[in-house]
Design a protein around this motif. Structure first.
Motif, mmCIF file in Angstrom:
data_model
loop_
_atom_site.group_PDB
_atom_site.id
_atom_site.type_symbol
_atom_site.label_atom_id
_atom_site.label_comp_id
_atom_site.label_asym_id
_atom_site.label_seq_id
_atom_site.Cartn_x
_atom_site.Cartn_y
_atom_site.Cartn_z
ATOM 1 N N UNK A 247 12.096 -15.310 40.907
ATOM 2 C CA UNK A 247 10.898 -15.254 41.140
ATOM 3 C C UNK A 247 10.782 -16.341 42.438
ATOM 4 N N UNK A 248 10.214 -15.709 43.729
ATOM 5 C CA UNK A 248 10.334 -16.797 44.806
ATOM 6 C C UNK A 248 9.047 -16.314 45.585
ATOM 7 N N UNK A 249 8.892 -17.486 46.507
ATOM 8 C CA UNK A 249 8.079 -17.334 47.602
ATOM 9 C C UNK A 249 8.705 -16.993 48.933
ATOM 10 N N UNK A 250 8.465 -15.923 49.682
ATOM 11 C CA UNK A 250 8.968 -15.565 50.835
ATOM 12 C C UNK A 250 8.520 -16.265 52.067
ATOM 13 N N UNK A 251 8.983 -17.176 52.438
ATOM 14 C CA UNK A 251 8.253 -17.928 53.592
ATOM 15 C C UNK A 251 8.461 -17.314 54.712
ATOM 16 N N UNK A 252 9.360 -16.159 55.141
ATOM 17 C CA UNK A 252 9.313 -15.460 56.176
ATOM 18 C C UNK A 252 8.242 -14.511 56.502
ATOM 19 N N UNK A 253 8.329 -13.587 55.282
ATOM 20 C CA UNK A 253 7.342 -12.395 55.210
ATOM 21 C C UNK A 253 6.035 -12.893 54.807
ATOM 22 N N UNK A 254 5.915 -14.187 53.989
ATOM 23 C CA UNK A 254 4.505 -14.604 53.655
ATOM 24 C C UNK A 254 3.905 -13.768 52.440
ATOM 25 N N UNK A 255 4.943 -13.738 51.292
ATOM 26 C CA UNK A 255 4.455 -13.190 50.126
ATOM 27 C C UNK A 255 5.334 -13.694 48.913
ATOM 28 N N UNK A 256 5.120 -13.042 47.809
ATOM 29 C CA UNK A 256 5.719 -13.263 46.740
ATOM 30 C C UNK A 256 6.852 -12.414 46.269
#
Length: 344
Positions: A247-256
């Motif tokens: 499970x991760x926060x995608x900092x590039x696309x701005x989502x989970x």
């Protein structure tokens, strides 16, 4: 003609005399400046000595811990950099610290809590590469163990007594510089995946913060370690959140990213240098720059998601209890901080 020559000689003598006088004055001024500099340097050294102390690391410090006597080397007490204990016994505050009537430094703590802490520091000081690794204290009595956690945290020594380390999980060896506590960071020239492991103790990481530097395709989150490794695909472009049991926060696309499924978080743009991402409760709550942006906790007033990633407490896989650990994928520079450990 002689008269002219005499005038020239007189003029030359006066010039030389004046030049000598000027040089003498400049030499005197230079000596005065050197004396002033020496005086200022001496004063600076006195001030520095008063502030920081000129104490030797091999000094033997005599302690009165809750009424029990103990002798410890100064370097043992100051071995955890940045801790309250290291600051208190650095030497700069010796004159102002509490002492008993015999002049021993007084610590108002139970000896049964302070002694395991000191014994661990002593063991670490004598640890060798070929010997068995030193394990963190684990007091048998539950209540006493909780009190020990509190004392360790009070002295700011949790990172030193219960260490965590960043390890390269997937990527090219030698492509990343990894910093250890108290400066935990990653500088990676290649896109890679890293995990955070506890070292020598049973406490688990429950929350942490990441401060972004200049990064590319940064993904920050958690993995169920044994299941993640067991089901890891051959696609090296996949990072945390892209794979099952992660499970991760995608900092590039701005989502989970929830086990490969991406959900856009509205208003969350591409996160850059200086952004602070905080992950709490093993992925249940996510904050960016102090603002809660997504949560699986029903009472939180923010966007919610169903956390299918976390197994039931105490769930066993192939004879081993599931272990949830932090994981990062990315390229560039970021810093890990504010790690919170469980208190089993």
């Amino acid at each position: 003609m002689m008269i002219g020559n005499e005038k020239d000689e007189t003029s030359l003598d006066e010039t030389l005399s004046n030049l000598t006088l000027v040089l003498k004055k400049k030499h005197q001024a230079l000596e005065e400046r050197e004396k002033a500099l020496e005086k200022a340097t001496a004063q600076l050294n006195r001030d520095r000595s008063e502030i920081f102390g000129d104490k030797c690391s091999s000094d033997v410090i005599h302690l009165n811990v809750g009424g029990d006597q103990m002798a410890v080397l100064r370097r043992t007490l100051t071995s955890v950099e940045g801790s309250m204990l290291a600051s208190r016994f650095s030497g700069r505050w010796d004159a102002s610290l509490e002492k008993d009537r015999d002049g021993n430094f007084f610590l108002d703590q139970p000896i049964e809590l302070f002694r395991p802490l000191i014994n661990y520091l002593r063991a670490k000081a004598s640890e060798t590469p070929l010997g068995p690794p030193v394990k963190s204290p684990h007091l048998k009595d539950y209540e006493l163990r909780q009190d020990f956690y509190r004392v360790v945290d009070y002295f700011g020594m949790t990172p030193g007594i219960y260490p965590t380390v960043i390890e390269l999980h997937r990527g090219e060896q030698g492509s990343a510089e990894i910093g250890s506590s108290p400066d935990c960071f990653v500088k990676s020239s290649e896109w890679s995946t890293f995990t955070v492991q506890t070292q020598g103790h049973r406490r688990e990481i429950t929350s942490f913060e990441v401060v972004l530097g200049n990064v590319e395709r940064m993904q920050i989150g958690w993995i169920n370690e044994s299941r993640y490794v067991e089901n890891l695909s051959d696609d090296h472009k996949n990072g945390v959140g892209d794979e099952e049991n992660s499970l991760a926060l995608d900092c590039c696309r701005g989502g989970l990213l929830n086990q490969g499924e991406f959900s856009k978080l509205e208003g969350l743009s591409n996160l850059g240098a200086g952004s602070i991402i905080r992950c709490e409760q093993k992925g249940h709550r996510w904050l960016i720059d102090g603002k809660l942006v997504v949560s699986s906790v029903a009472s939180d007033e923010t966007r919610h998601f169903e956390n299918k990633f976390l197994p039931p407490t105490g769930h066993v896989n192939n004879g081993e209890e599931d272990k949830i650990i932090p994981c990062f994928s990315g390229k560039g520079h970021w810093t890990l901080s504010s790690i919170v450990l469980s208190c089993p």
